[in-house]
Design a protein around this motif. Structure first.
Motif, short mmCIF file in Angstrom:
data_model
loop_
_atom_site.label_atom_id
_atom_site.label_comp_id
_atom_site.label_asym_id
_atom_site.label_seq_id
_atom_site.Cartn_x
_atom_site.Cartn_y
_atom_site.Cartn_z
N LEU A 96 1.13 -1.44 -0.14
CA LEU A 96 -0.39 -0.25 0.13
C LEU A 96 0.67 1.08 -0.12
CD1 LEU A 96 -3.05 1.09 -0.02
CD2 LEU A 96 -2.49 0.83 2.93
N GLY A 97 0.64 2.07 -1.30
CA GLY A 97 1.28 3.43 -1.08
C GLY A 97 2.69 3.43 -1.41
N ASP A 126 -7.97 -3.43 0.83
CA ASP A 126 -7.74 -1.67 1.09
C ASP A 126 -7.15 -0.80 1.89
OD1 ASP A 126 -9.26 -1.45 3.14
OD2 ASP A 126 -11.49 -1.04 1.88
N ALA A 127 -6.92 -0.23 1.64
CA ALA A 127 -6.30 1.15 2.75
C ALA A 127 -6.94 0.70 4.34
CB ALA A 127 -6.53 2.42 2.53
N SER A 155 -4.57 -0.05 -11.65
CA SER A 155 -4.79 1.61 -11.50
C SER A 155 -3.55 1.97 -10.93
CB SER A 155 -5.84 1.51 -9.97
OG SER A 155 -4.99 0.50 -9.31
N SER A 156 -2.29 1.25 -10.65
CA SER A 156 -1.23 2.67 -9.86
C SER A 156 0.25 2.55 -11.37
CB SER A 156 -0.33 1.37 -8.87
OG SER A 156 0.10 0.31 -9.26
N THR A 170 -1.95 5.15 -13.89
CA THR A 170 -2.03 6.69 -13.03
C THR A 170 -0.52 7.34 -12.89
OG1 THR A 170 -2.08 6.09 -10.42
CG2 THR A 170 -4.12 6.46 -11.89
N GLY A 209 1.79 6.13 -10.12
CA GLY A 209 0.93 6.72 -8.72
C GLY A 209 0.88 5.73 -7.59
N SER A 258 0.51 2.85 -5.39
CA SER A 258 0.06 1.63 -4.99
C SER A 258 -1.79 2.10 -3.97
CB SER A 258 0.41 0.44 -4.33
OG SER A 258 -1.29 -0.99 -4.43
N LEU A 259 -2.57 1.64 -4.07
CA LEU A 259 -4.07 2.46 -3.78
C LEU A 259 -4.81 1.29 -2.44
CD1 LEU A 259 -6.46 4.60 -5.40
CD2 LEU A 259 -4.32 5.13 -2.94
N TYR A 260 -3.22 -0.01 -3.06
CA TYR A 260 -4.27 -1.11 -2.39
C TYR A 260 -2.60 -1.84 -1.96
CZ TYR A 260 -8.91 -0.69 -4.39
OH TYR A 260 -9.69 0.34 -5.08
N GLN A 261 -2.67 -3.11 -0.91
CA GLN A 261 -1.48 -4.11 -0.26
C GLN A 261 -1.99 -5.34 -1.65
OE1 GLN A 261 0.69 -3.50 2.16
NE2 GLN A 261 1.28 -5.41 2.67
#
Length: 120
Positions: free
Chosen positions: A47-48, A66-67, A84-85, A88, A90, A92-95
Motif C-alpha cells: 500500500l502506498g 484496501d487502505a 490502477s497504479s 496513473t 501513482g 498503489s492504493l492497495y496492499q
C-alpha cells in the motif's frame, strides 16, 4: 516459438484483456514478461508504494486489501492486478498479498501502455 513461451501465449490468449490482442502481438508478448514466484503471505505490492508492473496471476491466489485493511478482492489465475497504479503512475492504493504460493508474470508498465495504445 519455444514450448514454455507457447504455453504462456496460450494462457494469455485464454484471459482478458490479452485474449483481444492480435496473433502477432500475442506471439511477442511472452518474451516481454518476467516470471516471479511469491510464497504465501508475501506482500507483492505494498500500500502506498510505487508499482512498475501489471501482474498476471499464472497460478495461486492473491488478496487485494484496501487502505482500511478490508479485503477488496481475491484474484485467481488469469487475473491481472496492479493496473490502477500502472495507469496513473501513482502509488498503489492497495496492499496485494499472496494468500497462497503464487506465480506471477510481470508485464512492465511501459509495455502495458504500449499494448493499450495499439489496441485502442
Amino acid at each position: 516459438m519455444d514450448v514454455e513461451l507457447a504455453e504462456i501465449r496460450d494462457f494469455l490468449a485464454a484471459h482478458p484483456p490479452y485474449d483481444a490482442l492480435d496473433a502477432r502481438t500475442l506471439d511477442e508478448l511472452p518474451k516481454k514478461l518476467t516470471a516471479r514466484y511469491f510464497r504465501r503471505g508475501t506482500t507483492i505490492v505494498a500500500l502506498g508504494s510505487p508499482n512498475q508492473y501489471v501482474h498476471i496471476l499464472r497460478s495461486g491466489g492473491v488478496d487485494i486489501i484496501d487502505a482500511h485493511g478490508s479485503l477488496a478482492d481475491r484474484d485467481d489465475p488469469g487475473s491481472s492486478f496492479g493496473l490502477s497504479s500502472v495507469l496513473t503512475g501513482g502509488p498503489s492504493l492497495y496492499q496485494i498479498v499472496a494468500h497462497e504460493d503464487s506465480l506471477c508474470l510481470l508485464l512492465p508498465a511501459e509495455e502495458f501502455r504500449r499494448l493499450m495504445a495499439i489496441s485502442s
